[in-house]
Design an enzyme around this catalytic site. Structure first.
Site, PDB file in Angstrom:
ATOM      1  N   ARG A 155       0.956  -1.192  -0.239  1.00 12.06           N
ATOM      2  CA  ARG A 155      -0.030  -0.100   0.020  1.00 12.06           C
ATOM      3  C   ARG A 155       0.855   1.156  -0.155  1.00 12.06           C
ATOM      4  NH1 ARG A 155      -4.281  -0.322   4.747  1.00 12.06           N
ATOM      5  NH2 ARG A 155      -4.758   1.945   3.954  1.00 12.06           N
ATOM      6  N   HIS A 156       0.187   2.324  -0.307  1.00  8.89           N
ATOM      7  CA  HIS A 156       1.021   3.700  -0.112  1.00  8.89           C
ATOM      8  C   HIS A 156       1.273   3.891   0.951  1.00  8.89           C
ATOM      9  CE1 HIS A 156      -2.757   5.371   1.273  1.00  8.89           C
ATOM     10  NE2 HIS A 156      -3.351   4.494   0.353  1.00  8.89           N
ATOM     11  N   ASN A 190      -5.865   9.281   5.559  1.00 11.31           N
ATOM     12  CA  ASN A 190      -5.489   8.385   6.503  1.00 11.31           C
ATOM     13  C   ASN A 190      -5.545   8.714   7.954  1.00 11.31           C
ATOM     14  OD1 ASN A 190      -3.241   6.523   4.398  1.00 11.31           O
ATOM     15  ND2 ASN A 190      -5.271   6.311   4.524  1.00 11.31           N
ATOM     16  N   ARG A 220      -1.246   9.692  -3.705  1.00  8.94           N
ATOM     17  CA  ARG A 220      -0.506   9.085  -2.800  1.00  8.94           C
ATOM     18  C   ARG A 220       0.456   7.894  -3.090  1.00  8.94           C
ATOM     19  NH1 ARG A 220      -6.067   8.621  -2.375  1.00  8.94           N
ATOM     20  NH2 ARG A 220      -6.877   6.619  -2.032  1.00  8.94           N
ATOM     21  N   GLU A 223      -7.991   3.504  -6.089  1.00  5.92           N
ATOM     22  CA  GLU A 223      -8.854   2.889  -5.138  1.00  5.92           C
ATOM     23  C   GLU A 223     -10.155   2.818  -5.489  1.00  5.92           C
ATOM     24  OE1 GLU A 223      -9.136   0.668  -2.860  1.00  5.92           O
ATOM     25  OE2 GLU A 223      -8.388   1.588  -0.851  1.00  5.92           O
ATOM     26  N   HIS A 255      -3.620   0.437  -3.223  1.00  6.65           N
ATOM     27  CA  HIS A 255      -4.606   0.803  -2.360  1.00  6.65           C
ATOM     28  C   HIS A 255      -5.164  -0.435  -1.868  1.00  6.65           C
ATOM     29  CE1 HIS A 255      -4.545   4.959  -3.834  1.00  6.65           C
ATOM     30  NE2 HIS A 255      -4.569   4.405  -5.096  1.00  6.65           N
TER      31      HIS A 255
END
Length: 570
Positions: free
Chosen positions: A324-325, A331, A381, A423, A489
């Site tokens: 994931r980023h 977040n 991201r 995403e 994502h």
């Protein structure tokens, strides 16, 4: 009816799509259904993320049920939305939802070829693809497994001598048992199921017998013949796959290789390739060295999809790295979706990921550079997470490519952004926290908790939509041979992970893929192995992505200890 294509120059999802059009494959046109035709149209302007809380509470769907369309005086007998007859919350593309969108069209795939050519690999990969991405019931009937049950795990190479009447009789019993189970499977239900008969089927007589056994079922029979002239590749396949079978458990590897090659010799004595003239009326695909493909008498949507996927398969071992980023600004605030940048912790993870890639992904065990690939989504991201990667140019050459072994330049980890990897889109809930969604749209919140796979955000997407748009990405992933790192994502990586790990689609939305962790997947013929490495075990601040259940108290930004193996949820 006969067309040949060569690869790797002709590999890839788009190329195989074009080939399908040339073959007249596309009998069905798949169009994305509007999931919110009953939703109220927005007035002027659009709401900013912070304006969601002030919106009217309830549901943007007017409380309409896709399962039971609302009748009215002017429309007393409303049409059901496509896909609404299934056990899902809303209509989706018919080939990924729970309906039998091709009821009655049964297909039997019959593998053909000498041992150690990759037949079982292709059969199992194809079965997994059709089941996961097209919701088609698929079962593989491997005659070798029936032979182990009837004759024991180990039989010497002499067992495959076609002049030995006793051995021939035993092997025929195994074939008949597998065929009997295959027939019962096809007759269980009137649906669009696929059965794969995985055996050598190396003679015209044997293929005629298979067709005769299936004649009364009125099913479409497609033969896939797998040939390999590369002795090195055959030897690698024997050592990587065959020696791990129960047949050679505890045996000296070199002795096992000799025995298996003697088995191949026994089959070569009677082997008859599919004849372009005598068997021209059959439907078949010939695969030569996973590079050259001859397609004969293949028509229809699903058969076309089978051709496309087979064209991108190969037996060369490959490895995928999923990450994931880094932690994003959204977040930290507990917001879903959006296109925010990274926090300081997110940038630190990006640096560590770049170092990990340099030490692990782009070099071999001897420290020598190896070509590797990098994919991201088109969102900020994931692109920012790749910002610290170095991209040196190395010289590579492949004997089996279109340059015929000539040296060429390769840009290491060249970022390739894919919109397909974006995403899951939360629609009107984009930029909201879960607490806000629960307060503003309580019905939507509850519906999502009830069926996370099929739930589609108002004017947004569902996990089933994600499965649809990741279909071409899986074609690409099967095609490539270099190590691949995907910075993506959670929702996207969950689907990819579930596909390769053999999980049911219903489990995909609940796969644990935390931030700051690299998941290494190594697919093989009989499954996929995984390894996880956590590059950062703690955040300086709470992650903020805890997902509340209905009625559960939750406060974004509340100080909590972050467990890297407790996956935030989208």
């Amino acid at each position: 009816d006969i067309c040949s294509a060569c690869a790797p120059p002709s590999r890839g999802f788009l190329v195989s799509q074009l080939l399908g059009v040339c073959l007249g494959q596309w009998c069905l046109v798949r169009e994305q259904m509007s999931a919110f035709g009953t939703a109220e149209e927005p007035t002027s302007g659009s709401a900013a993320p912070g304006d969601h809380v002030a919106a009217v509470q309830g549901s943007p769907r007017k409380n309409a049920s896709w399962q039971s369309p609302m009748a009215s005086e002017s429309n007393p007998k409303p049409q059901m939305a496509p896909g609404a007859g299934s056990k899902i919350d809303n209509p989706v593309l018919l080939d990924v939802c729970g309906t039998q969108w091709m009821a009655g069209d049964k297909i039997v795939i019959v593998m053909v070829g000498l041992p150690a050519r990759g037949k079982t690999h292709i059969a199992r990969r194809l079965a997994r693809y059709l089941s996961f991405f097209h919701n088609v019931p698929v079962e593989v009937f491997n005659v070798g497994e029936y032979r182990r049950k009837l004759c024991g795990t180990f039989v010497p190479a002499t067992f495959f001598d076609h002049s030995d009447a006793e051995s021939v009789s035993l092997r025929r019993r195994c074939s008949e048992a597998a065929m009997g189970d295959l027939r019962r499977y096809l007759l269980e239900r009137e649906d669009s199921r696929v059965a794969i008969y995985d055996a050598t089927n190396t003679t015209k007589q044997r293929r005629a017998w298979v067709q005769q056994q299936l004649l009364d079922l009125k099913s479409k029979v497609i033969f896939i013949e797998v040939m390999c002239m590369d002795e090195k590749l055959i030897d690698e396949n024997i050592r990587a796959v065959k020696l791990n079978l129960p047949d050679y458990n505890g045996m000296d590897p070199e002795e096992a290789v000799r025995d298996f090659k003697q088995r191949i010799t026994k089959y070569e004595e009677v082997y008859e390739t599919i004849d372009d003239v005598e068997e021209k009326n059959l439907s078949w695909i010939k695969v030569m060295d996973c590079r050259r493909f001859t397609i004969n008498n293949i028509r229809g949507f699903l058969p076309g999809r089978i051709v496309q996927f087979v064209m991108n398969l190969h037996t060369t071992p490959k490895v995928f790295y999923l990450s994931r980023h880094g932690q994003s600004e959204y977040n930290l605030l507990g917001k879903i979706g959006g296109d925010s940048g990274l926090t300081k912790d997110g940038e630190e993870f990006a640096r560590r990921l770049a170092r990990y890639a340099e030490d692990t992904i782009t070099t071999d065990e001897d420290g020598q550079p190896i070509p590797a690939r990098l994919w991201t989504s088109s969102l900020k991201r994931t692109i920012d997470t790749s910002q610290f990667f170095s991209h040196p140019v190395i010289e590579v050459c492949w004997d089996d490519d279109d340059l015929q072994g000539q040296p060429q330049s390769w840009v290491q980890m060249r970022p390739r952004p894919w919109t397909n990897l974006d995403e899951l889109y939360a629609g009107v809930c984009d930029g909201m926290t879960y607490k806000e969604i629960e307060e503003v749209y309580p019905e939507e919140f509850a519906r999502r908790q009830d069926n996370k796979l099929a739930y589609r955000y108002p004017r947004g997407e569902s996990y089933l939509d994600i499965i649809h748009r990741l279909d071409p990405m899986i074609h690409e992933m099967e095609r490539i041979r270099e190590p691949l790192l995907i910075i993506g994502h959670q929702g996207i990586l969950r689907v990819i992970y579930a596909f390769y790990m053999g999980l049911p689609r219903e489990q995909a939305p609940y796969v644990s893929l935390p931030l700051n962790t690299v998941v290494t997947l190594t697919p093989h013929t009989y499954g996929c192995s995984e390894e996880r490495v956590t590059l950062m075990k703690r955040f300086s601040q709470a992650d903020g992505q805890l997902e509340p259940r209905p009625g559960e108290e939750y406060e974004a930004g509340k100080p909590v200890e972050f467990d890297p193996f407790d996956a935030p949820s989208h």
